[in-house]
Design a protein around this motif. Structure first.
Motif, PDB file in Angstrom:
ATOM      1  N   MET A  17      -9.754   3.915 -16.053  1.00  0.00           N
ATOM      2  CA  MET A  17     -10.300   2.798 -17.065  1.00  0.00           C
ATOM      3  C   MET A  17     -11.867   2.566 -16.729  1.00  0.00           C
ATOM      4  O   MET A  17     -12.250   3.005 -15.779  1.00  0.00           O
ATOM      5  N   TYR A  18     -12.461   2.304 -17.906  1.00  0.00           N
ATOM      6  CA  TYR A  18     -14.058   2.268 -17.580  1.00  0.00           C
ATOM      7  C   TYR A  18     -14.336   0.793 -18.050  1.00  0.00           C
ATOM      8  O   TYR A  18     -14.145   0.337 -19.087  1.00  0.00           O
ATOM      9  N   ILE A  19     -14.953  -0.019 -16.986  1.00  0.00           N
ATOM     10  CA  ILE A  19     -15.212  -1.363 -17.241  1.00  0.00           C
ATOM     11  C   ILE A  19     -16.909  -1.439 -16.792  1.00  0.00           C
ATOM     12  O   ILE A  19     -16.963  -1.236 -15.470  1.00  0.00           O
ATOM     13  N   GLY A  20     -17.686  -1.922 -17.866  1.00  0.00           N
ATOM     14  CA  GLY A  20     -18.992  -2.363 -17.063  1.00  0.00           C
ATOM     15  C   GLY A  20     -19.690  -0.800 -16.798  1.00  0.00           C
ATOM     16  O   GLY A  20     -20.490  -0.913 -15.703  1.00  0.00           O
ATOM     17  N   GLY A  21     -19.324   0.178 -17.341  1.00  0.00           N
ATOM     18  CA  GLY A  21     -20.144   1.407 -16.543  1.00  0.00           C
ATOM     19  C   GLY A  21     -19.235   2.131 -15.322  1.00  0.00           C
ATOM     20  O   GLY A  21     -19.637   2.974 -14.949  1.00  0.00           O
ATOM     21  N   HIS A  22     -18.349   1.541 -14.911  1.00  0.00           N
ATOM     22  CA  HIS A  22     -17.696   1.912 -13.764  1.00  0.00           C
ATOM     23  C   HIS A  22     -16.265   2.113 -14.000  1.00  0.00           C
ATOM     24  O   HIS A  22     -15.638   1.920 -14.958  1.00  0.00           O
TER      25      HIS A  22
ATOM     26  N   PHE B 224      -0.060  -8.123 -27.711  1.00  0.00           N
ATOM     27  CA  PHE B 224       0.391  -7.167 -26.607  1.00  0.00           C
ATOM     28  C   PHE B 224       0.549  -7.780 -25.283  1.00  0.00           C
ATOM     29  O   PHE B 224       0.139  -8.881 -24.895  1.00  0.00           O
ATOM     30  N   VAL B 225       1.324  -7.125 -24.536  1.00  0.00           N
ATOM     31  CA  VAL B 225       1.275  -7.595 -23.091  1.00  0.00           C
ATOM     32  C   VAL B 225       1.323  -6.290 -22.124  1.00  0.00           C
ATOM     33  O   VAL B 225       2.128  -5.264 -22.223  1.00  0.00           O
ATOM     34  N   ASP B 226       0.347  -6.145 -21.555  1.00  0.00           N
ATOM     35  CA  ASP B 226      -0.023  -4.934 -20.738  1.00  0.00           C
ATOM     36  C   ASP B 226      -0.014  -5.428 -19.192  1.00  0.00           C
ATOM     37  O   ASP B 226      -0.556  -6.507 -18.845  1.00  0.00           O
ATOM     38  N   VAL B 227       0.407  -4.508 -18.174  1.00  0.00           N
ATOM     39  CA  VAL B 227       0.331  -4.795 -16.986  1.00  0.00           C
ATOM     40  C   VAL B 227      -0.640  -3.837 -16.296  1.00  0.00           C
ATOM     41  O   VAL B 227      -0.363  -2.439 -16.528  1.00  0.00           O
ATOM     42  N   TYR B 228      -1.624  -4.244 -15.245  1.00  0.00           N
ATOM     43  CA  TYR B 228      -2.286  -3.339 -14.705  1.00  0.00           C
ATOM     44  C   TYR B 228      -2.232  -3.546 -12.981  1.00  0.00           C
ATOM     45  O   TYR B 228      -2.045  -4.676 -12.702  1.00  0.00           O
ATOM     46  N   VAL B 229      -2.085  -2.302 -12.426  1.00  0.00           N
ATOM     47  CA  VAL B 229      -2.228  -2.371 -10.859  1.00  0.00           C
ATOM     48  C   VAL B 229      -3.393  -1.432 -10.344  1.00  0.00           C
ATOM     49  O   VAL B 229      -3.496  -0.263 -10.647  1.00  0.00           O
ATOM     50  N   TYR B 230      -4.553  -2.171 -10.013  1.00  0.00           N
ATOM     51  CA  TYR B 230      -5.716  -1.549  -9.646  1.00  0.00           C
ATOM     52  C   TYR B 230      -5.528  -0.655  -8.231  1.00  0.00           C
ATOM     53  O   TYR B 230      -4.966  -1.416  -7.557  1.00  0.00           O
TER      54      TYR B 230
ATOM     55  N   PHE C 117     -12.321   3.140 -12.835  1.00  0.00           N
ATOM     56  CA  PHE C 117     -11.224   2.387 -11.820  1.00  0.00           C
ATOM     57  C   PHE C 117      -9.866   3.234 -12.143  1.00  0.00           C
ATOM     58  O   PHE C 117      -9.483   3.417 -13.393  1.00  0.00           O
ATOM     59  N   GLU C 118      -9.387   3.662 -11.169  1.00  0.00           N
ATOM     60  CA  GLU C 118      -8.059   4.175 -11.451  1.00  0.00           C
ATOM     61  C   GLU C 118      -6.944   3.084 -11.190  1.00  0.00           C
ATOM     62  O   GLU C 118      -6.972   2.156 -10.278  1.00  0.00           O
TER      63      GLU C 118
ATOM     64  N   GLU D 242       1.001  -1.289   0.112  1.00  0.00           N
ATOM     65  CA  GLU D 242       0.083   0.115  -0.119  1.00  0.00           C
ATOM     66  C   GLU D 242       0.931   1.396   0.086  1.00  0.00           C
ATOM     67  O   GLU D 242       0.745   1.977  -0.771  1.00  0.00           O
ATOM     68  N   ASP D 243       1.831   1.322   0.555  1.00  0.00           N
ATOM     69  CA  ASP D 243       2.611   2.586   1.058  1.00  0.00           C
ATOM     70  C   ASP D 243       3.584   2.694  -0.194  1.00  0.00           C
ATOM     71  O   ASP D 243       4.499   3.633  -0.332  1.00  0.00           O
ATOM     72  N   ARG D 244       3.739   1.928  -1.107  1.00  0.00           N
ATOM     73  CA  ARG D 244       4.529   1.957  -2.134  1.00  0.00           C
ATOM     74  C   ARG D 244       3.944   2.013  -3.591  1.00  0.00           C
ATOM     75  O   ARG D 244       4.711   2.038  -4.828  1.00  0.00           O
ATOM     76  N   MET D 245       2.448   2.248  -3.718  1.00  0.00           N
ATOM     77  CA  MET D 245       1.728   2.465  -4.967  1.00  0.00           C
ATOM     78  C   MET D 245       2.428   3.787  -5.794  1.00  0.00           C
ATOM     79  O   MET D 245       2.565   3.387  -7.101  1.00  0.00           O
ATOM     80  N   LYS D 246       2.679   4.810  -5.386  1.00  0.00           N
ATOM     81  CA  LYS D 246       3.131   5.874  -5.987  1.00  0.00           C
ATOM     82  C   LYS D 246       4.686   5.571  -6.766  1.00  0.00           C
ATOM     83  O   LYS D 246       4.840   6.135  -7.535  1.00  0.00           O
ATOM     84  N   ASP D 247       5.182   4.474  -5.994  1.00  0.00           N
ATOM     85  CA  ASP D 247       6.560   4.349  -6.454  1.00  0.00           C
ATOM     86  C   ASP D 247       6.393   3.430  -8.068  1.00  0.00           C
ATOM     87  O   ASP D 247       7.398   3.393  -8.475  1.00  0.00           O
ATOM     88  N   LEU D 248       5.514   3.110  -8.152  1.00  0.00           N
ATOM     89  CA  LEU D 248       5.257   2.623  -9.506  1.00  0.00           C
ATOM     90  C   LEU D 248       5.607   3.360 -10.671  1.00  0.00           C
ATOM     91  O   LEU D 248       6.075   3.045 -11.579  1.00  0.00           O
TER      92      LEU D 248
END
Length: 92
Positions: free
Chosen positions: A22-27, A43-49, A29-30, A6-12
Motif C-alpha cells: 500500500m502507498y500512503i502519503g508517498g510511503h 465495504f469492510v476490509d481488514v488490514y494487518v500492517y 507499506f507491506e 510475530e511468529d504467526r504473520m505468515k499464517d494469515l
C-alpha cells in the motif's frame, strides 16, 4: 489493541489474507489484506500492517448492511481461536 503474534504473520494467508503493498502519503507499506464485504460502494476490509502487526478494520456501510457486518466479524474469533492474536495495552 489487538496484534497478530510475530511468529504467526505468515499464517494469515491460511485465513484468506493476501500480502499487498500500500502507498500512503508517498510511503510504501507491506500489509496483509482481506475483504470481508463489498457491494455498491460499501465495504469492510481488514488490514494487518507487517511492521506493527496491528489489526485494523476499515468500514464503509449503511444500516442496511449492518447484518452483513455482524455476520462477517467472526474473522476475529477465528484468529483468536487459532492463537494468532495478542492484546497490547498502551501506556496511559
Amino acid at each position: 489493541m489487538l496484534k497478530i503474534k510475530e511468529d504467526r504473520m505468515k499464517d494469515l494467508e491460511k485465513f484468506g489474507y493476501k500480502k499487498i503493498e500500500m502507498y500512503i502519503g508517498g510511503h510504501s507499506f507491506e500489509v496483509y489484506h482481506k475483504n470481508l464485504f463489498r457491494s455498491f460502494g460499501r465495504f469492510v476490509d481488514v488490514y494487518v500492517y507487517k511492521t506493527s502487526r496491528l489489526l485494523e478494520i476499515e468500514i464503509s456501510f449503511s444500516s442496511e448492511n449492518e447484518l452483513t457486518l455482524c455476520k462477517e466479524i467472526d474473522f476475529i474469533y477465528d484468529l483468536i481461536k487459532a492463537d494468532m492474536v495478542e492484546k497490547v495495552v498502551e501506556d496511559e
